[in-house]
Design a protein around this motif. Sequence first.
Motif, PDB file in Angstrom:
ATOM      1  N   LYS A   4      43.357  11.536  59.170  1.00 23.11           N
ATOM      2  CA  LYS A   4      44.737  12.016  59.007  1.00 23.11           C
ATOM      3  C   LYS A   4      45.161  12.846  60.224  1.00 23.11           C
ATOM      4  CE  LYS A   4      47.761  14.455  55.807  1.00 23.11           C
ATOM      5  NZ  LYS A   4      47.855  15.214  54.564  1.00 23.11           N
ATOM      6  N   SER A   5      44.281  13.679  60.713  1.00 24.35           N
ATOM      7  CA  SER A   5      44.565  14.492  61.893  1.00 24.35           C
ATOM      8  C   SER A   5      44.747  13.614  63.136  1.00 24.35           C
ATOM      9  CB  SER A   5      43.418  15.489  62.122  1.00 24.35           C
ATOM     10  OG  SER A   5      43.612  16.209  63.303  1.00 24.35           O
ATOM     11  N   GLU A   9      48.216  12.982  65.642  1.00 25.01           N
ATOM     12  CA  GLU A   9      48.264  13.008  67.108  1.00 25.01           C
ATOM     13  C   GLU A   9      48.693  11.649  67.647  1.00 25.01           C
ATOM     14  OE1 GLU A   9      45.460  13.865  71.024  1.00 25.01           O
ATOM     15  OE2 GLU A   9      44.731  14.487  69.051  1.00 25.01           O
ATOM     16  N   PHE A  10      48.150  10.593  67.067  1.00 19.33           N
ATOM     17  CA  PHE A  10      48.501   9.236  67.479  1.00 19.33           C
ATOM     18  C   PHE A  10      50.012   9.031  67.426  1.00 19.33           C
ATOM     19  CE2 PHE A  10      49.692   4.965  66.189  1.00 19.33           C
ATOM     20  CZ  PHE A  10      49.075   4.164  67.135  1.00 19.33           C
ATOM     21  N   GLU A  11      50.635   9.384  66.310  1.00 17.98           N
ATOM     22  CA  GLU A  11      52.082   9.177  66.142  1.00 17.98           C
ATOM     23  C   GLU A  11      52.879   9.985  67.169  1.00 17.98           C
ATOM     24  OE1 GLU A  11      53.399   6.861  64.482  1.00 17.98           O
ATOM     25  OE2 GLU A  11      51.906   6.360  62.981  1.00 17.98           O
ATOM     26  N   PHE A  12      52.512  11.255  67.340  1.00 15.95           N
ATOM     27  CA  PHE A  12      53.209  12.119  68.295  1.00 15.95           C
ATOM     28  C   PHE A  12      53.090  11.564  69.712  1.00 15.95           C
ATOM     29  CE2 PHE A  12      53.227  15.738  71.245  1.00 15.95           C
ATOM     30  CZ  PHE A  12      54.454  16.309  70.932  1.00 15.95           C
ATOM     31  N   THR A 100      38.062   5.316  58.072  1.00 14.71           N
ATOM     32  CA  THR A 100      37.676   6.355  57.119  1.00 14.71           C
ATOM     33  C   THR A 100      37.032   7.524  57.862  1.00 14.71           C
ATOM     34  OG1 THR A 100      35.448   5.457  56.778  1.00 14.71           O
ATOM     35  CG2 THR A 100      37.227   4.617  55.331  1.00 14.71           C
ATOM     36  N   ASP A 101      37.099   8.696  57.250  1.00 15.08           N
ATOM     37  CA  ASP A 101      36.432   9.857  57.842  1.00 15.08           C
ATOM     38  C   ASP A 101      34.943   9.587  58.013  1.00 15.08           C
ATOM     39  OD1 ASP A 101      38.843  11.154  57.941  1.00 15.08           O
ATOM     40  OD2 ASP A 101      38.362  12.627  56.392  1.00 15.08           O
ATOM     41  N   GLU A 102      34.339   8.917  57.032  1.00  9.21           N
ATOM     42  CA  GLU A 102      32.912   8.602  57.105  1.00  9.21           C
ATOM     43  C   GLU A 102      32.595   7.737  58.332  1.00  9.21           C
ATOM     44  OE1 GLU A 102      29.405   6.731  54.293  1.00  9.21           O
ATOM     45  OE2 GLU A 102      31.462   6.036  53.997  1.00  9.21           O
ATOM     46  N   SER A 103      33.447   6.759  58.617  1.00  8.34           N
ATOM     47  CA  SER A 103      33.199   5.867  59.762  1.00  8.34           C
ATOM     48  C   SER A 103      33.284   6.604  61.091  1.00  8.34           C
ATOM     49  CB  SER A 103      34.167   4.689  59.746  1.00  8.34           C
ATOM     50  OG  SER A 103      35.488   5.097  60.079  1.00  8.34           O
ATOM     51  N   MET A 104      33.986   7.715  61.127  1.00  8.63           N
ATOM     52  CA  MET A 104      34.157   8.472  62.371  1.00  8.63           C
ATOM     53  C   MET A 104      32.862   9.135  62.839  1.00  8.63           C
ATOM     54  SD  MET A 104      37.084   8.080  63.623  1.00  8.63           S
ATOM     55  CE  MET A 104      38.509   7.198  63.033  1.00  8.63           C
ATOM     56  N   SER A 105      31.916   9.333  61.936  1.00  8.45           N
ATOM     57  CA  SER A 105      30.653   9.952  62.334  1.00  8.45           C
ATOM     58  C   SER A 105      29.601   8.926  62.754  1.00  8.45           C
ATOM     59  CB  SER A 105      30.109  10.820  61.194  1.00  8.45           C
ATOM     60  OG  SER A 105      29.802  10.018  60.081  1.00  8.45           O
ATOM     61  N   VAL A 128      37.183   7.931  69.986  1.00  5.93           N
ATOM     62  CA  VAL A 128      38.638   7.908  69.781  1.00  5.93           C
ATOM     63  C   VAL A 128      39.296   8.945  70.678  1.00  5.93           C
ATOM     64  CG1 VAL A 128      40.488   8.375  68.116  1.00  5.93           C
ATOM     65  CG2 VAL A 128      38.537   6.966  67.444  1.00  5.93           C
ATOM     66  N   ARG A 129      38.751  10.154  70.719  1.00  6.84           N
ATOM     67  CA  ARG A 129      39.337  11.216  71.551  1.00  6.84           C
ATOM     68  C   ARG A 129      39.234  10.869  73.033  1.00  6.84           C
ATOM     69  NH1 ARG A 129      42.744  13.763  70.518  1.00  6.84           N
ATOM     70  NH2 ARG A 129      42.270  15.161  72.184  1.00  6.84           N
ATOM     71  N   GLY A 130      38.062  10.428  73.485  1.00  6.18           N
ATOM     72  CA  GLY A 130      37.863  10.194  74.913  1.00  6.18           C
ATOM     73  C   GLY A 130      38.358   8.847  75.402  1.00  6.18           C
TER      74      GLY A 130
END
Length: 167
Positions: A4-5, A9-12, A100-105, A128-130
């Motif tokens: 969600k976070s 950022e993606f939308e902005f 999913t949040d789980e997939s992010m780890s 995703v960030r980098g």
Amino acid sequence: MLVKSLLGEFEFEAENTRKLLQAIPDSALNFKPSDKSWTTGQLASHIAEVYNWYQPTLHQDVFDMSTYKYDKGDISKASNIVAKFEENVKAARKALESATDESMSKNWKMTMGSDEPVFPEMPRAQVVRGFLFNHLYHHRGEMVIYLRSTGNKPPGIYGPTFEESQR
């Protein structure tokens, strides 16, 4: 909560990218600041293409860039690049919304035709960030320089531009 976070950022930032791409006139598309640089059209196309990497980054554990089909589309007009951006950002949004949040780890890696990673394997959230977000911001900064170098005005992304603040 993490997805969600990232989506916020993606939308902005997609809106900021849209403003930047819409500021490119056709007359600047062939500008190249040096022999080793991309043209404005090529750089703009790359910015639009980064959004095409969301699906394999978010939904595959390995992204083999040697099999990736780069689709820059028709870069002879700035409006074509904006249209490609809109197509890619829509697919990127869908890919991020279905993560999913789980997939992010979970660890993720990029390869180039072998099993050896191009850069160290890392958690998907870091990628995703980098690889997606920061990579894009870097190229947007380059585009601001390209626009100024061709006598064009970049849009304000995080507030007024220098030129706007001097009025």
